[in-house]
Motif scaffolding. Sequence first.
Motif, PDB file in Angstrom:
ATOM      1  N   TRP A   1       0.833  -1.199   0.000  1.00 46.29           N
ATOM      2  CA  TRP A   1       0.000   0.000   0.000  1.00 46.29           C
ATOM      3  C   TRP A   1       0.871   1.254   0.000  1.00 46.29           C
ATOM      4  CZ3 TRP A   1      -3.491  -1.508   4.731  1.00 46.29           C
ATOM      5  CH2 TRP A   1      -4.287  -2.615   4.405  1.00 46.29           C
ATOM      6  N   ALA A   2       1.945   1.236   0.794  1.00 49.24           N
ATOM      7  CA  ALA A   2       2.833   2.406   0.883  1.00 49.24           C
ATOM      8  C   ALA A   2       3.451   2.728  -0.473  1.00 49.24           C
ATOM      9  CB  ALA A   2       3.925   2.168   1.919  1.00 49.24           C
ATOM     10  N   GLY A   3       3.604   1.719  -1.324  1.00 47.75           N
ATOM     11  CA  GLY A   3       4.124   1.925  -2.674  1.00 47.75           C
ATOM     12  C   GLY A   3       3.047   2.173  -3.708  1.00 47.75           C
ATOM     13  N   GLY A   4       1.781   2.204  -3.304  1.00 49.95           N
ATOM     14  CA  GLY A   4       0.691   2.507  -4.221  1.00 49.95           C
ATOM     15  C   GLY A   4       0.040   1.319  -4.897  1.00 49.95           C
ATOM     16  N   LEU A   5       0.211   0.123  -4.347  1.00 53.56           N
ATOM     17  CA  LEU A   5      -0.381  -1.079  -4.938  1.00 53.56           C
ATOM     18  C   LEU A   5      -1.442  -1.637  -3.987  1.00 53.56           C
ATOM     19  CD1 LEU A   5      -0.226  -2.976  -7.388  1.00 53.56           C
ATOM     20  CD2 LEU A   5       1.395  -4.350  -6.080  1.00 53.56           C
ATOM     21  N   PHE A   6      -2.667  -1.719  -4.473  1.00 57.07           N
ATOM     22  CA  PHE A   6      -3.801  -2.180  -3.676  1.00 57.07           C
ATOM     23  C   PHE A   6      -4.492  -3.295  -4.448  1.00 57.07           C
ATOM     24  CE2 PHE A   6      -2.902   2.222  -2.932  1.00 57.07           C
ATOM     25  CZ  PHE A   6      -2.905   2.341  -1.557  1.00 57.07           C
ATOM     26  N   ARG A   7      -4.613  -4.480  -3.825  1.00 60.68           N
ATOM     27  CA  ARG A   7      -5.204  -5.630  -4.504  1.00 60.68           C
ATOM     28  C   ARG A   7      -6.414  -6.149  -3.729  1.00 60.68           C
ATOM     29  NH1 ARG A   7       0.505  -8.121  -5.282  1.00 60.68           N
ATOM     30  NH2 ARG A   7       0.977  -7.391  -7.366  1.00 60.68           N
ATOM     31  N   PHE A   8      -7.483  -6.386  -4.473  1.00 60.80           N
ATOM     32  CA  PHE A   8      -8.659  -7.061  -3.947  1.00 60.80           C
ATOM     33  C   PHE A   8      -8.630  -8.472  -4.516  1.00 60.80           C
ATOM     34  CE2 PHE A   8      -9.656  -2.614  -3.712  1.00 60.80           C
ATOM     35  CZ  PHE A   8     -10.395  -2.478  -2.538  1.00 60.80           C
ATOM     36  N   LEU A   9      -8.809  -9.476  -3.655  1.00 57.94           N
ATOM     37  CA  LEU A   9      -8.655 -10.875  -4.051  1.00 57.94           C
ATOM     38  C   LEU A   9      -9.917 -11.681  -3.763  1.00 57.94           C
ATOM     39  CD1 LEU A   9      -5.168 -11.485  -2.381  1.00 57.94           C
ATOM     40  CD2 LEU A   9      -5.621 -10.684  -4.706  1.00 57.94           C
ATOM     41  N   LYS A  10     -10.138 -12.686  -4.611  1.00 53.97           N
ATOM     42  CA  LYS A  10     -11.239 -13.623  -4.396  1.00 53.97           C
ATOM     43  C   LYS A  10     -10.878 -14.968  -5.007  1.00 53.97           C
ATOM     44  CE  LYS A  10     -15.996 -14.672  -5.652  1.00 53.97           C
ATOM     45  NZ  LYS A  10     -17.178 -14.249  -6.391  1.00 53.97           N
ATOM     46  N   PRO A  11     -10.908 -16.046  -4.223  1.00 53.86           N
ATOM     47  CA  PRO A  11     -10.739 -17.378  -4.811  1.00 53.86           C
ATOM     48  C   PRO A  11     -11.954 -17.670  -5.704  1.00 53.86           C
ATOM     49  CG  PRO A  11     -10.410 -17.445  -2.435  1.00 53.86           C
ATOM     50  CD  PRO A  11     -10.984 -16.093  -2.770  1.00 53.86           C
ATOM     51  N   LEU A  12     -11.696 -18.045  -6.937  1.00 54.74           N
ATOM     52  CA  LEU A  12     -12.779 -18.390  -7.864  1.00 54.74           C
ATOM     53  C   LEU A  12     -13.099 -19.868  -7.656  1.00 54.74           C
ATOM     54  CD1 LEU A  12     -11.407 -16.447 -10.966  1.00 54.74           C
ATOM     55  CD2 LEU A  12     -13.122 -15.691  -9.305  1.00 54.74           C
ATOM     56  N   THR A  13     -14.328 -20.152  -7.270  1.00 55.57           N
ATOM     57  CA  THR A  13     -14.678 -21.516  -6.862  1.00 55.57           C
ATOM     58  C   THR A  13     -15.657 -22.209  -7.798  1.00 55.57           C
ATOM     59  OG1 THR A  13     -16.425 -20.650  -5.445  1.00 55.57           O
ATOM     60  CG2 THR A  13     -14.274 -21.018  -4.422  1.00 55.57           C
ATOM     61  N   ALA A  14     -16.182 -21.479  -8.784  1.00 52.37           N
ATOM     62  CA  ALA A  14     -17.170 -22.090  -9.678  1.00 52.37           C
ATOM     63  C   ALA A  14     -16.879 -21.679 -11.111  1.00 52.37           C
ATOM     64  CB  ALA A  14     -18.576 -21.642  -9.282  1.00 52.37           C
ATOM     65  N   GLY A  15     -17.440 -22.392 -12.032  1.00 50.95           N
ATOM     66  CA  GLY A  15     -17.333 -22.040 -13.441  1.00 50.95           C
ATOM     67  C   GLY A  15     -16.009 -22.431 -14.057  1.00 50.95           C
ATOM     68  N   ALA A  16     -15.752 -21.859 -15.216  1.00 52.36           N
ATOM     69  CA  ALA A  16     -14.587 -22.219 -16.022  1.00 52.36           C
ATOM     70  C   ALA A  16     -13.260 -21.903 -15.346  1.00 52.36           C
ATOM     71  CB  ALA A  16     -14.658 -21.489 -17.362  1.00 52.36           C
ATOM     72  N   PHE A  17     -13.253 -20.992 -14.393  1.00 54.06           N
ATOM     73  CA  PHE A  17     -11.994 -20.575 -13.773  1.00 54.06           C
ATOM     74  C   PHE A  17     -11.874 -21.011 -12.318  1.00 54.06           C
ATOM     75  CE2 PHE A  17     -12.974 -17.535 -17.191  1.00 54.06           C
ATOM     76  CZ  PHE A  17     -11.944 -17.881 -18.051  1.00 54.06           C
ATOM     77  N   ALA A  18     -12.646 -22.004 -11.928  1.00 51.58           N
ATOM     78  CA  ALA A  18     -12.569 -22.535 -10.561  1.00 51.58           C
ATOM     79  C   ALA A  18     -11.142 -22.963 -10.263  1.00 51.58           C
ATOM     80  CB  ALA A  18     -13.526 -23.711 -10.387  1.00 51.58           C
ATOM     81  N   GLY A  19     -10.673 -22.608  -9.092  1.00 50.87           N
ATOM     82  CA  GLY A  19      -9.319 -22.947  -8.673  1.00 50.87           C
ATOM     83  C   GLY A  19      -8.336 -21.811  -8.856  1.00 50.87           C
ATOM     84  N   LEU A  20      -8.722 -20.791  -9.613  1.00 48.66           N
ATOM     85  CA  LEU A  20      -7.863 -19.632  -9.788  1.00 48.66           C
ATOM     86  C   LEU A  20      -8.234 -18.548  -8.771  1.00 48.66           C
ATOM     87  CD1 LEU A  20      -7.704 -19.313 -13.680  1.00 48.66           C
ATOM     88  CD2 LEU A  20      -5.953 -20.215 -12.144  1.00 48.66           C
ATOM     89  N   LEU A  21      -7.405 -17.520  -8.723  1.00 49.17           N
ATOM     90  CA  LEU A  21      -7.623 -16.378  -7.848  1.00 49.17           C
ATOM     91  C   LEU A  21      -7.974 -15.176  -8.712  1.00 49.17           C
ATOM     92  CD1 LEU A  21      -7.317 -15.403  -4.854  1.00 49.17           C
ATOM     93  CD2 LEU A  21      -4.994 -14.708  -5.469  1.00 49.17           C
ATOM     94  N   GLY A  22      -9.110 -14.531  -8.433  1.00 49.24           N
ATOM     95  CA  GLY A  22      -9.478 -13.301  -9.114  1.00 49.24           C
ATOM     96  C   GLY A  22      -8.820 -12.126  -8.413  1.00 49.24           C
ATOM     97  N   VAL A  23      -8.246 -11.210  -9.186  1.00 42.74           N
ATOM     98  CA  VAL A  23      -7.521 -10.069  -8.629  1.00 42.74           C
ATOM     99  C   VAL A  23      -7.982  -8.785  -9.309  1.00 42.74           C
ATOM    100  CG1 VAL A  23      -5.244  -9.031  -8.249  1.00 42.74           C
ATOM    101  CG2 VAL A  23      -5.484 -11.528  -8.265  1.00 42.74           C
ATOM    102  N   ILE A  24      -8.308  -7.786  -8.500  1.00 40.09           N
ATOM    103  CA  ILE A  24      -8.561  -6.427  -8.982  1.00 40.09           C
ATOM    104  C   ILE A  24      -7.461  -5.583  -8.355  1.00 40.09           C
ATOM    105  CG2 ILE A  24     -10.164  -4.490  -9.085  1.00 40.09           C
ATOM    106  CD1 ILE A  24     -12.408  -6.572  -8.403  1.00 40.09           C
ATOM    107  N   GLU A  25      -6.571  -5.077  -9.193  1.00 37.68           N
ATOM    108  CA  GLU A  25      -5.359  -4.416  -8.703  1.00 37.68           C
ATOM    109  C   GLU A  25      -5.345  -2.942  -9.107  1.00 37.68           C
ATOM    110  OE1 GLU A  25      -1.372  -6.430  -9.044  1.00 37.68           O
ATOM    111  OE2 GLU A  25      -1.179  -4.896 -10.612  1.00 37.68           O
ATOM    112  N   TYR A  26      -5.200  -2.078  -8.114  1.00 38.07           N
ATOM    113  CA  TYR A  26      -5.076  -0.643  -8.347  1.00 38.07           C
ATOM    114  C   TYR A  26      -3.616  -0.258  -8.231  1.00 38.07           C
ATOM    115  CZ  TYR A  26     -10.107   0.100  -7.929  1.00 38.07           C
ATOM    116  OH  TYR A  26     -11.463   0.075  -8.125  1.00 38.07           O
TER     117      TYR A  26
END
Length: 161
Positions: free
Chosen positions: A39-64
């Motif tokens: 955060w101090a360097g300006g990087l903010f990540r929102f994370l969610k384990p993807l548990t269903a659908g075509a991408f189950a098992g991956l991690l969803g990331v929204i990165e600012y």
Amino acid sequence: MTPMDRESLQEEFRRVLLTVVGQAYSAAGYALDERPTQWAGGLFRFLKPLTAGAFAGLLGVIEYQHLYYPEDGFGRFRITLARTAQPGQAVPPGQQPTRRLLSVLVGGDFGVRLLPELEYWWSYAGVPEMGEALAESGRLAVGYGIPWLAGDLLPPGVGSR
């Protein structure tokens, strides 16, 4: 915005970010990654384990990625979306990690021309403008980015990326 040290500027951005988009991201199952050093360097990540659908098992990331220029009195940020391996795990068989700028996804892949350029940085000069820029970008992240990460919304004529 008054002059502050770099850490205070990033803390202010984090505070406004959570105020503007935190509740919507939380409702979609995303949580801010607790990494004050990033955060101090300006990087903010929102994370969610993807548990269903075509991408189950991956991690969803929204990165600012947030940059502030105190000498000029303005800041800017951009948002990257990613599907990647969850911490400590390999990418599941048959999956492909991917990274995409939100502005490229919306303007290039979906063809929705809301932003002046594909590789767009939202900019601001003060807390009110910061909030407005975060609200605009947050609407695009919720409307396009989150469904795209989950595999629920695909660009016309494009397979899953």
